[in-house]
Design an enzyme around this catalytic site. Structure first.
Site, PDB file in Angstrom:
ATOM      1  N   LEU A 137       0.890  -1.154   0.000  1.00 36.15           N
ATOM      2  CA  LEU A 137       0.000   0.000   0.000  1.00 36.15           C
ATOM      3  C   LEU A 137       0.931   1.207   0.000  1.00 36.15           C
ATOM      4  CD1 LEU A 137      -3.065   0.553   0.175  1.00 36.15           C
ATOM      5  CD2 LEU A 137      -2.840   0.591   2.658  1.00 36.15           C
ATOM      6  N   ASP A 138       0.788   2.072  -1.007  1.00 36.33           N
ATOM      7  CA  ASP A 138       1.678   3.226  -1.130  1.00 36.33           C
ATOM      8  C   ASP A 138       1.734   4.018   0.160  1.00 36.33           C
ATOM      9  OD1 ASP A 138       2.152   2.661  -3.814  1.00 36.33           O
ATOM     10  OD2 ASP A 138       0.482   3.908  -4.492  1.00 36.33           O
ATOM     11  N   LYS A 139       2.836   4.731   0.378  1.00 38.12           N
ATOM     12  CA  LYS A 139       2.986   5.497   1.626  1.00 38.12           C
ATOM     13  C   LYS A 139       1.927   6.580   1.753  1.00 38.12           C
ATOM     14  CE  LYS A 139       6.225   9.105   0.379  1.00 38.12           C
ATOM     15  NZ  LYS A 139       6.456  10.282   1.174  1.00 38.12           N
TER      16      LYS A 139
END
Length: 196
Positions: free
Chosen positions: A42-44
């Site tokens: 999950l992208d930052k």
């Protein structure tokens, strides 16, 4: 038994344990169990449901594209700029052309209310008083890089906030941001919860 950790990942936390520098927020700030692996990144700048597990089989099933194995949907709550039109919603449902290929058909709903209690994000999203926003529920069956953001941008709905709400039938629920819960599941329970 499979150890499965359901984590409500905060904004600006990287979905990895390794730190590239001391100020970098990673999963190591929340977990010290060396047996855990991230099952789907999950992208930052995305928030919400992140699954960690010690099960190689579950990790593989959750990270393998749908056309290769199963049809595990990942559902996101997406705050976008503007009020979506039916044409935009239908385009997202049909799949949109991106640089790395057309996306698979998605399930898309315009939401009147959110299925969770929304927490404050730090920093907050940008707000422009002259531009309305809307929330969508989008379920995808693949995992192209930054796919949801690119899909909504393609149809003219820039993404302001992205929260993963469910993977298969496993939902975030009312788990507070930065909190986790650990499940110990046998293989049958694992298959049922994740729709394998």
């Amino acid at each position: 038994m499979n150890k499965v950790v359901i984590f409500n990942k905060p904004y600006n936390v990287h979905s990895q344990f390794r730190k590239d520098h001391d100020e970098m927020a990673t999963l190591a700030d929340f977990f010290d169990d060396k047996s855990l692996r991230v099952a789907g990144r999950l992208d930052k700048d995305s928030e919400g449901l992140l699954i960690l597990t010690d099960s190689g089989e579950l990790n593989h099933a959750l990270t393998t594209p749908a056309h290769k194995k199963g049809k595990i949907g990942k559902t996101y709550l997406v705050q976008v700029e503007n009020t979506p039109t039916q044409i935009q919603l239908d385009a997202l449902r049909a799949g949109v052309p991106l640089k790395d290929g057309k996306t698979l058909p998605a399930k898309v709903k315009l939401l009147d209310t959110l299925p969770i209690t929304l927490w404050e994000r730090h920093p907050p999203i940008r707000e422009r008083k002259s531009i309305p926003t809307a929330w969508l529920s989008i379920t995808i069956f693949e995992g192209k890089n930054r796919q949801i953001r690119r899909m909504t941008a393609h149809v003219g709905l820039p993404c302001l906030r992205l929260i993963r709400h469910a993977v298969g039938t496993c939902v975030l629920g009312e788990l507070a941001v930065g909190q986790s819960r650990t499940l110990h599941l046998n293989d049958e329970q694992t298959r049922r919860i994740f729709g394998l």
